[in-house]
Motif scaffolding. Structure first.
Motif, PDB file in Angstrom:
ATOM      1  N   GLU A  13     -68.806 -94.326 -17.652  1.00  0.00           N
ATOM      2  CA  GLU A  13     -68.814 -93.389 -16.483  1.00  0.00           C
ATOM      3  C   GLU A  13     -70.052 -92.699 -16.143  1.00  0.00           C
ATOM      4  O   GLU A  13     -70.362 -92.780 -14.906  1.00  0.00           O
ATOM      5  N   TYR A  14     -70.970 -92.544 -17.107  1.00  0.00           N
ATOM      6  CA  TYR A  14     -72.234 -91.932 -16.779  1.00  0.00           C
ATOM      7  C   TYR A  14     -73.293 -92.825 -16.148  1.00  0.00           C
ATOM      8  O   TYR A  14     -73.930 -92.480 -15.344  1.00  0.00           O
ATOM      9  N   LYS A  15     -72.857 -94.150 -16.353  1.00  0.00           N
ATOM     10  CA  LYS A  15     -73.704 -95.180 -15.323  1.00  0.00           C
ATOM     11  C   LYS A  15     -73.190 -95.010 -13.888  1.00  0.00           C
ATOM     12  O   LYS A  15     -74.028 -95.209 -12.934  1.00  0.00           O
ATOM     13  N   ASP A  16     -71.901 -95.117 -13.594  1.00  0.00           N
ATOM     14  CA  ASP A  16     -71.560 -94.929 -12.270  1.00  0.00           C
ATOM     15  C   ASP A  16     -72.176 -93.643 -11.660  1.00  0.00           C
ATOM     16  O   ASP A  16     -72.525 -93.731 -10.472  1.00  0.00           O
ATOM     17  N   ALA A  17     -71.922 -92.551 -12.332  1.00  0.00           N
ATOM     18  CA  ALA A  17     -72.655 -91.237 -11.908  1.00  0.00           C
ATOM     19  C   ALA A  17     -74.137 -91.511 -11.623  1.00  0.00           C
ATOM     20  O   ALA A  17     -74.717 -90.811 -10.653  1.00  0.00           O
ATOM     21  N   ALA A  18     -74.876 -92.207 -12.411  1.00  0.00           N
ATOM     22  CA  ALA A  18     -76.257 -92.155 -12.283  1.00  0.00           C
ATOM     23  C   ALA A  18     -76.462 -93.206 -11.002  1.00  0.00           C
ATOM     24  O   ALA A  18     -77.477 -92.760 -10.177  1.00  0.00           O
ATOM     25  N   HIS A  19     -75.700 -93.984 -10.560  1.00  0.00           N
ATOM     26  CA  HIS A  19     -76.025 -94.765  -9.543  1.00  0.00           C
ATOM     27  C   HIS A  19     -75.472 -93.943  -8.288  1.00  0.00           C
ATOM     28  O   HIS A  19     -76.440 -93.961  -7.059  1.00  0.00           O
ATOM     29  N   TYR A  20     -74.821 -93.043  -8.375  1.00  0.00           N
ATOM     30  CA  TYR A  20     -74.576 -92.249  -6.984  1.00  0.00           C
ATOM     31  C   TYR A  20     -75.583 -91.364  -6.933  1.00  0.00           C
ATOM     32  O   TYR A  20     -75.916 -90.689  -5.794  1.00  0.00           O
ATOM     33  N   CYS A  21     -76.110 -90.793  -8.112  1.00  0.00           N
ATOM     34  CA  CYS A  21     -77.114 -89.916  -8.052  1.00  0.00           C
ATOM     35  C   CYS A  21     -78.462 -90.468  -7.181  1.00  0.00           C
ATOM     36  O   CYS A  21     -79.249 -89.940  -6.546  1.00  0.00           O
ATOM     37  N   ILE A  22     -78.532 -91.714  -7.814  1.00  0.00           N
ATOM     38  CA  ILE A  22     -79.816 -92.658  -7.229  1.00  0.00           C
ATOM     39  C   ILE A  22     -79.741 -92.753  -5.938  1.00  0.00           C
ATOM     40  O   ILE A  22     -80.475 -92.560  -5.050  1.00  0.00           O
ATOM     41  N   LEU A  23     -78.116 -92.901  -5.459  1.00  0.00           N
ATOM     42  CA  LEU A  23     -78.106 -92.981  -3.894  1.00  0.00           C
ATOM     43  C   LEU A  23     -78.317 -91.792  -2.963  1.00  0.00           C
ATOM     44  O   LEU A  23     -78.868 -91.944  -1.812  1.00  0.00           O
ATOM     45  N   ALA A  24     -77.985 -90.748  -3.669  1.00  0.00           N
ATOM     46  CA  ALA A  24     -78.297 -89.357  -3.258  1.00  0.00           C
ATOM     47  C   ALA A  24     -79.838 -89.309  -2.913  1.00  0.00           C
ATOM     48  O   ALA A  24     -80.246 -88.878  -1.810  1.00  0.00           O
ATOM     49  N   SER A  25     -80.338 -89.721  -3.907  1.00  0.00           N
ATOM     50  CA  SER A  25     -81.896 -89.447  -3.944  1.00  0.00           C
ATOM     51  C   SER A  25     -82.398 -90.349  -2.825  1.00  0.00           C
ATOM     52  O   SER A  25     -83.489 -89.924  -1.988  1.00  0.00           O
ATOM     53  N   ALA A  26     -82.134 -91.735  -2.695  1.00  0.00           N
ATOM     54  CA  ALA A  26     -82.467 -92.498  -1.538  1.00  0.00           C
ATOM     55  C   ALA A  26     -82.323 -92.013  -0.392  1.00  0.00           C
ATOM     56  O   ALA A  26     -83.217 -92.159   0.741  1.00  0.00           O
ATOM     57  N   VAL A  27     -81.203 -91.624  -0.241  1.00  0.00           N
ATOM     58  CA  VAL A  27     -80.815 -90.854   1.277  1.00  0.00           C
ATOM     59  C   VAL A  27     -81.617 -89.685   1.642  1.00  0.00           C
ATOM     60  O   VAL A  27     -82.241 -89.682   2.721  1.00  0.00           O
TER      61      VAL A  27
END
Length: 308
Positions: free
Chosen positions: A55-69
């Motif tokens: 689950e932590y890898k999915d969370a990491a991707h969502y955090c990266i997406l937020a950073s990209a936005v």
């Protein structure tokens, strides 16, 4: 005239392309925005297609997406302020304001459009920092959390140089040439140390050469970003070579290359003599060079400086 301004919004006219891409600073800002959009698309593809058990890898991707936005919002602000009329407004406002009388918020956060845009860049990695701290607390023996935190802190350190250089007080310092806190206390001592290792060189000449290219903190921050982005290009090429059938690798390569080119061009246009330059437009249109040297900008480079 006002009657002709409608052509600025009609893509089938030359006026449209010249208005939106006519200066090197505009092209640089659009390249940065293109890079950020590619980053957002990359993370959307990853979030939608890559599903893992951890689950932590999915969370990491969502955090990266937020950073990209967040980074994309900053890039949009940079495009806006790169239009010549907006740039002139910012310079005129700085030249007329009494910086000492500005409120705390205006002085450090909202004083200029460039400062606001840079703040979005600064806070963009905060979701990753939060994720890294969570990972350290949840799995203290796992390296990933420490890696995220270290990366974010390094990004904060580099961006803070640029951020300080964009503050109104810094931009009008030294007669409008910009503040030199980082240059004086970090860059020059390192430069002098290197000069001591190069016997036969004139230390004063070497220092003058450095100041001609990195005359203030804003330029120093931009140079740090530019060098870092070009260092990342081989990693993007490696990803394409290692995963030739993965679309994300190609999107990432586009993101890295456009960001590196955009930062290099933005750094070039941050020297006073290049702020309204039209080198790329003139080259594409086979026109003679027409870089304007009449408009100095607060916080720009030294009078001897020169781009790349």
């Amino acid at each position: 005239g006002k009657a002709d301004r409608w052509t600025h919004w009609v893509p089938f006219t030359v006026a449209f392309w010249k208005y939106h891409f006519g200066t090197d600073m505009l092209i640089a800002s659009w390249l940065l925005l293109l890079s950020c959009v590619a980053w957002v698309v990359e993370e959307l593809v990853v979030v939608e297609t890559v599903h893992v058990r951890e689950e932590y890898k999915d969370a990491a991707h969502y955090c990266i997406l937020a950073s990209a936005v967040l980074f994309t919002i900053g890039a949009v602000a940079f495009v806006y302020l790169s239009y010549p009329e907006e740039l002139q407004k910012m310079v005129a406002k700085l030249s007329q304001e009494d910086v000492a009388k500005l409120s705390w918020v205006d002085r450090y956060i909202t004083g200029t459009d460039m400062l606001i845009a840079t703040w979005f860049f600064m806070v963009s990695v905060t979701p990753l920092l939060v994720f890294g701290i969570y990972m350290i607390c949840d799995m203290p023996s796992f390296w990933l959390g420490y890696g995220y935190v270290a990366t974010c802190l390094a990004f904060y350190a580099v961006t803070s140089v640029w951020l300080v250089g964009c503050m109104p007080e810094s931009m009008v310092a030294n007669g409008g040439q910009g503040s030199t806190y980082f240059v004086d206390h970090v860059l020059l001592p390192l430069w002098r140390h290197c000069a001591c290792c190069c016997r036969g060189d004139d230390p004063e000449a070497r220092e003058a050469m450095l100041r001609s290219y990195v005359a203030n903190d804003m330029l120093a921050g931009m140079w740090l970003f530019t060098v870092g982005s070009f260092v990342a290009v081989p990693a993007g090429i490696y990803m394409v070579c290692a995963y030739p059938t993965w679309s994300v690798a190609y999107i990432e390569l586009v993101m890295i290359i456009t960001f590196a080119l955009g930062m290099a061009l933005l750094t070039y246009t941050s020297y006073p003599e290049n702020m309204t330059s039209t080198l790329v437009w003139d080259t594409l249109c086979c026109l003679p060079g027409n870089a304007s040297k009449e408009q100095p900008a607060a916080g720009g480079g030294g009078s001897d400086g020169g781009g790349e």
